[in-house]
Design an enzyme around this catalytic site. Structure first.
Site, PDB file in Angstrom:
ATOM      1  N   LEU A  63      -1.267  -5.307  -9.575  1.00 32.69           N
ATOM      2  CA  LEU A  63      -1.185  -4.113  -8.727  1.00 32.69           C
ATOM      3  C   LEU A  63      -2.552  -3.686  -8.214  1.00 32.69           C
ATOM      4  O   LEU A  63      -2.664  -3.079  -7.144  1.00 32.69           O
ATOM      5  CB  LEU A  63      -0.549  -2.948  -9.503  1.00 32.69           C
ATOM      6  CG  LEU A  63       0.881  -3.161 -10.001  1.00 32.69           C
ATOM      7  CD1 LEU A  63       1.332  -1.967 -10.831  1.00 32.69           C
ATOM      8  CD2 LEU A  63       1.829  -3.372  -8.823  1.00 32.69           C
ATOM      9  N   GLN A  78      -7.209  -4.195  -9.049  1.00 33.74           N
ATOM     10  CA  GLN A  78      -8.249  -4.790  -9.891  1.00 33.74           C
ATOM     11  C   GLN A  78      -9.575  -4.086  -9.635  1.00 33.74           C
ATOM     12  O   GLN A  78      -9.916  -3.759  -8.496  1.00 33.74           O
ATOM     13  CB  GLN A  78      -8.390  -6.285  -9.576  1.00 33.74           C
ATOM     14  CG  GLN A  78      -9.196  -7.066 -10.593  1.00 33.74           C
ATOM     15  CD  GLN A  78      -9.023  -8.565 -10.390  1.00 33.74           C
ATOM     16  OE1 GLN A  78      -8.770  -9.031  -9.286  1.00 33.74           O
ATOM     17  NE2 GLN A  78      -9.160  -9.333 -11.456  1.00 33.74           N
ATOM     18  N   GLY A  79     -10.308  -3.795 -10.716  1.00 32.53           N
ATOM     19  CA  GLY A  79     -11.605  -3.158 -10.611  1.00 32.53           C
ATOM     20  C   GLY A  79     -12.640  -3.917 -11.417  1.00 32.53           C
ATOM     21  O   GLY A  79     -12.379  -5.025 -11.909  1.00 32.53           O
ATOM     22  N   ALA A 138     -11.315  -3.510 -15.303  1.00 33.50           N
ATOM     23  CA  ALA A 138      -9.913  -3.651 -15.717  1.00 33.50           C
ATOM     24  C   ALA A 138      -9.048  -4.121 -14.565  1.00 33.50           C
ATOM     25  O   ALA A 138      -9.441  -4.052 -13.397  1.00 33.50           O
ATOM     26  CB  ALA A 138      -9.391  -2.315 -16.256  1.00 33.50           C
ATOM     27  N   ASP A 149     -14.084   9.688  -8.731  1.00 31.93           N
ATOM     28  CA  ASP A 149     -13.728   8.514  -7.921  1.00 31.93           C
ATOM     29  C   ASP A 149     -12.451   8.794  -7.113  1.00 31.93           C
ATOM     30  O   ASP A 149     -11.528   7.983  -7.072  1.00 31.93           O
ATOM     31  CB  ASP A 149     -13.538   7.285  -8.807  1.00 31.93           C
ATOM     32  CG  ASP A 149     -13.561   5.975  -7.996  1.00 31.93           C
ATOM     33  OD1 ASP A 149     -13.986   6.018  -6.817  1.00 31.93           O
ATOM     34  OD2 ASP A 149     -13.151   4.934  -8.527  1.00 31.93           O
TER      35      ASP A 149
END
Length: 687
Positions: free
Chosen positions: A15, A17-18, A21, A135
Site C-alpha cells: 500500500l 513505502q517509506g 517501513a 509530516d
C-alpha cells in the site's frame, strides 16, 4: 507470504513505502477482516529507542474517527520485526484521489469540504492531546468510504509525531519537502546549518500546502523545472512570498517570480467558498512563525466555514450561479448583504423567485426561513438594475493540453496522456456547468415572465375592465389597455421562445459525446499506465502503442471540438439571447410601472374631485336651507324673497352628480387594493 500471530499478508499487496517501513494490506487469520500492517525494516532499528517506540505510544493515546486506528502491535515470526496493525482504508490516500485525472484541477466543492472537515477534526484531536504530526501531506491522509457512501478522511503515519505543547519547541527535522515549512526546508533539504527551533505551527504550513493542493490539483509553490529539480528557487519562493500571497510560480528558467493572491480560475470551488478559504491560506502560509496564526485561530476560522449553510442563488442578470455561505442564525438582511458582496446587486434591487413562485424575504427574519436550495434548484435572483449578463468565467481546457513527442517514451507518454485526460475531464465538468447555466437562464426568465413575474400586468388588466365606470379616466385607462395588450402579446411570444429553447437544451447530447471520448481515452490511458512499468515493448506492441497515441490525440481533438463548437458556442449564443431577453423584460417592467404610477395618480385625482364636490354640495344645501327658513318667516309678506330658480337647479344637478360620484367611489374603493398594488413590489408567501 508474511505473518504475525494473528495476521497474514502478501508482499505484493503493498500500500505504501517509506524510509523506515512498508505498509501492506493484510487479513485477520480468524475473521478474514482486512487491515493494514506497517512492517518496520532494518533501518528503523538504527534509530534511538525512544524514537522507535514513539509512534506506538502516540497511536495508543489517540482515539478519533479522523485518525487511523491502531488495533495491535505484533511481531513477525522469524525476523521478529515490529508490526503495527491498523485500520485499512480502501479508498487509498488523498494523494491518490488528487492524482486521478478527473481531479487534475482540484476536488469538487462538496468533497473539498469533507476533506477540510476531517483534517480540522483530526488535527484538533492531535492538539487536544499535545501531539505535533510533522509530516502532514495528502499521502498521509487516508480515505475510507462510509456506510452511506460518503468519504471519511483519516490522518495516518505518526512516525514523525511527538508530544509538544503550544509553547514548546523542537530541533529535529522530519517531513516531505514540498509540504515542509521553509525554516525546516532550509536545514533538511538545503543542508544549511542554522540554530532555529520549531513549534507546533509547522503543521499549519503543511496543512496550508495540502489544502491548496486539494483545492487546485497543484502545489502552491512551483519553481521552473519543479520543486525537486530547483531546490534553491523553491526556498526563495517560500521565503520571499509577500504577505497575503497564497501561491508563487516561476514560469521560465531564471524568470521572475509571479505571486497569486487568489485561487486559479480552473479551481472548482465557488467564489463564496474561496472568499472564506483564501484568508485562512494566507495566514497559515506565513513564513515568520510570529506572524503565522496559531491553532486556536485556525480552528476558529475553519469551524466558522464548516458551520455555515449554503444558499444557492442564480443571478438572472449575471447568468451566474453563486453559493452563499451564511450562518443559520443570521438574519435575512445579512444574507442579502452577502448576495450583494458576490453579485453587486444592492439589497433594495434584489427580487427572488423559488420554484416558479415569488419569494419575499423579510430582512428581519432568521435565515432559517429561506427555502432549502440546491445547485439545480436555487433561489432565482432578479435585479431591478439592468446589466449585461457575463455568464460563467472559465479557462479553455485546450490551453492545458500538451502534445505527444514522436519518440516512444513510456513515462512521458503516460504523463502526457494523464494531462490530456485531466483537461478532458475539466471540459466535461465545464460542459455540464454551461448546460446547467442555460437551463437556469431559460427556466428563471420563463418563470419570471409567465408564472410569477409581471404581476403588475395582471392587475392593470383588471383595472382596464373598469374603464366604462371610471368615465373621468376613460382615455388614460384606454391607453393602458392598449399597452397591456401589446405587452401580453410580446410576453406570450417571449414565453414561447423560452419554452422552445428549454426543449433544445434538454435535447443537447454534447455532454454524452464528451463522456464517450473520455471513456475511450481512459482505456488508452490505463494501457499507458500499465506499459510504463515495463522495461520496454516488442515491435508489434510498440506499433500498437504508436497507434494508440494517434487515436488518443484524435479523441482529444474531437472532445475539444465538441466542447468548443457545441458546448461553448451554444452557451455564448444563449448568453447573448438571454441578455436581449433580460433587457426586454426590464424595459417592459419599467413601462408597466410608469403606467401603474399614472393610474395611481388618476385615482388620487378622482378621490380629490369627489371630496371637493361633496364640500360644494354641502355649502349649496346649507344656503338653500337658509333661504327656505327666511321664506317661512315672512310668508305673510307679499314682497318676501323666493329662492333663486337657478340655485335650485344647481343644487338638484349637484345632488345627482354627487350620487353618481358616490357610486363611482364605491367602485374605486372595491378596486383600490388593485391600484395600490401598482405602486409597490408584489409580495407573496415565502416558498
Amino acid at each position: 507470504m508474511q505473518s504475525t500471530v494473528n495476521y497474514l499478508w502478501h508482499t505484493d499487496d503493498l500500500l505504501g513505502q517509506g524510509a523506515t517501513a512498508s505498509v501492506y494490506k493484510a487479513r485477520n487469520k480468524k475473521s478474514g477482516e482486512l487491515v493494514a500492517v506497517k512492517v518496520f525494516n532494518t533501518a528503523s532499528y538504527l534509530r534511538p529507542r525512544e524514537v522507535q517506540v514513539r509512534e506506538f505510544e502516540v497511536l495508543r493515546k489517540l482515539n478519533h474517527q479522523n485518525i487511523v486506528k491502531l488495533f495491535a502491535v505484533e511481531e513477525t515470526g522469524v525476523s521478529r520485526q515490529k508490526v503495527l496493525v491498523m485500520e485499512y482504508c480502501s479508498g487509498g490516500s488523498l494523494l491518490s484521489v488528487l492524482e486521478s485525472p478527473e481531479n487534475a484541477f482540484g476536488l469538487p466543492e462538496d468533497e473539498f469540504l469533507v476533506v477540510l472537515r476531517c483534517v480540522v477534526a483530526g488535527m484538533n484531536h492531535l492538539r487536544e492531546n499535545s501531539i505535533v504530526h510533522r509530516d502532514i501531506k495528502p499521502g498521509n491522509i487516508m480515505r475510507l468510504m462510509g456506510e452511506e457512501g460518503q468519504s471519511i478522511y483519516k490522518l495516518t503515519d505518526f512516525g514523525a509525531a511527538r508530544e509538544l505543547d503550544d509553547d514548546e519547541k523542537f530541533v529535529s527535522v522530519y517531513g516531505t519537502e514540498e509540504y515542509l515549512h521553509p525554516d525546516m526546508y532550509e536545514r533538511a533539504v538545503l543542508r544549511k546549518p542554522q540554530q532555529k527551533t520549531f513549534g507546533v505551527t509547522v503543521d499549519l504550513w503543511s496543512i496550508g500546502v495540502t489544502l491548496y493542493h486539494a483545492a487546485t490539483g497543484s502545489l502552491p509553490f512551483v519553481p521552473f523545472g519543479g520543486p525537486r529539480r530547483n531546490k534553491e528557487m523553491m526556498y526563495r519562493i517560500t521565503t520571499e512570498k509577500p504577505a497575503g500571497a497564497i501561491a508563487g510560480t516561476q514560469k521560465r528558467e531564471n524568470g521572475p517570480l509571479e505571486w497569486s493572491y487568489t485561487l486559479p480560475i480552473t479551481c472548482r470551488l465557488s467564489t463564496g467558498l474561496q472568499s472564506q478559504l483564501v484568508p485562512i491560506l494566507a495566514n497559515i502560509l506565513e513564513v515568520e512563525q510570529a506572524k503565522c496564526w496559531g491553532f486556536d485561530q485556525f480552528f476558529a476560522e475553519t469551524s466558522d466555514i464548516l458551520q455555515r449553510v449554503v444558499v444557492h442563488v442564480f443571478s438572472l442578470s449575471q447568468a451566474a450561479l453563486h453559493r452563499v455561505y451564511i450562518h443559520a442564525h443570521n438574519t435575512i438582511a445579512i444574507f442579502l448583504e452577502a448576495v450583494y458582496e458576490q453579485t453587486s446587486v444592492a439589497p433594495q434591487n434584489q427580487e427572488y423567485l423559488f420554484e416558479g413562485h415569488i419569494c419575499f424575504l423579510e430582512p428581519s427574519l432568521s435565515a432559517q426561513h429561506i427555502a432549502h436550495t440546491t445547485a439545480s434548484s436555487p433561489l432565482t435572483l432578479f435585479s431591478m438594475a439592468s446589466e449585461t449578463p457575463k455568464g460563467l468565467a472559465f479557462r479553455d481546457p485546450a490551453q492545458d493540453i500538451p502534445k505527444f513527442f514522436p519518440k516512444v517514451d513510456l513515462q512521458a507518454d503516460y504523463s502526457t496522456a494523464k494531462s490530456v485526460l485531466g483537461a478532458g475531464y475539466q471540459a466535461l465538468w465545464l460542459a455540464g456547468a454551461l448546460l446547467a447555466g442555460q437551463e437556469l437562464m431559460l427556466r428563471g426568465l420563463y418563470w419570471f415572465v409567465s408564472v410569477a413575474g409581471m404581476p403588475e400586468m395582471q392587475e392593470l388588466k383588471r383595472i382596464t375592465e373598469l374603464r366604462s365606470k371610471l368615465r373621468a379616466l376613460a382615455e388614460a385607462l384606454s391607453r393602458c389597455s392598449h399597452n397591456i395588450t401589446e405587452t401580453q402579446t410580446s410576453l406570450s411570444n417571449l414565453s414561447s421562445e423560452l419554452m422552445k429553447n428549454r426543449d433544445q437544451v434538454h435535447a443537447d447530447r454534447s455532454i454524452q459525446q464528451v463522456q464517450c471520448c473520455l471513456d475511450k481515452m481512459n482505456l488508452i490511458y490505463k494501457q499507458f499506465k500499465k506499459s510504463r512499468m515495463r522495461p520496454g515493448l516488442g515491435y508489434n506492441e510498440e506499433q500498437i502503442h504508436k497507434l494508440d497515441k494517434v487515436n488518443f490525440g484524435h479523441l482529444a481533438k474531437r472532445l475539444l471540438q465538441v466542447f468548443q463548437e457545441k458546448c461553448v458556442q451554444r452557451y455564448q449564443t444563449s448568453l447573448v439571447t438571454h441578455g436581449k431577453w433580460m433587457r426586454e423584460v426590464h424595459d417592459t417592467r419599467n413601462h408597466l410601472r410608469m403606467v401603474s404610477c399614472s393610474v395611481a395618480a388618476f385615482n388620487t385625482e378622482a378621490q380629490g374631485a369627489q371630496e371637493s364636490l361633496s364640500k360644494i354640495l354641502d355649502q349649496l344645501s346649507h344656503q338653500l336651507l337658509q333661504d327656505r327658513t327666511k321664506e317661512a318667516q315672512v310668508s305673510a309678506t307679499p314682497t318676501a324673497p323666493h329662492p333663486s330658480p337657478a340655485l335650485m337647479d344647481l343644487v338638484l344637478h349637484m345632488q345627482e352628480l354627487c350620487e353618481e360620484m358616490k357610486l363611482l367611489a364605491v367602485d374605486l374603493q372595491d378596486n383600490n387594493h388593485i391600484i395600490e398594488g401598482l405602486s409597490r413590489p408584489p409580495t407573496a408567501p415565502d416558498s
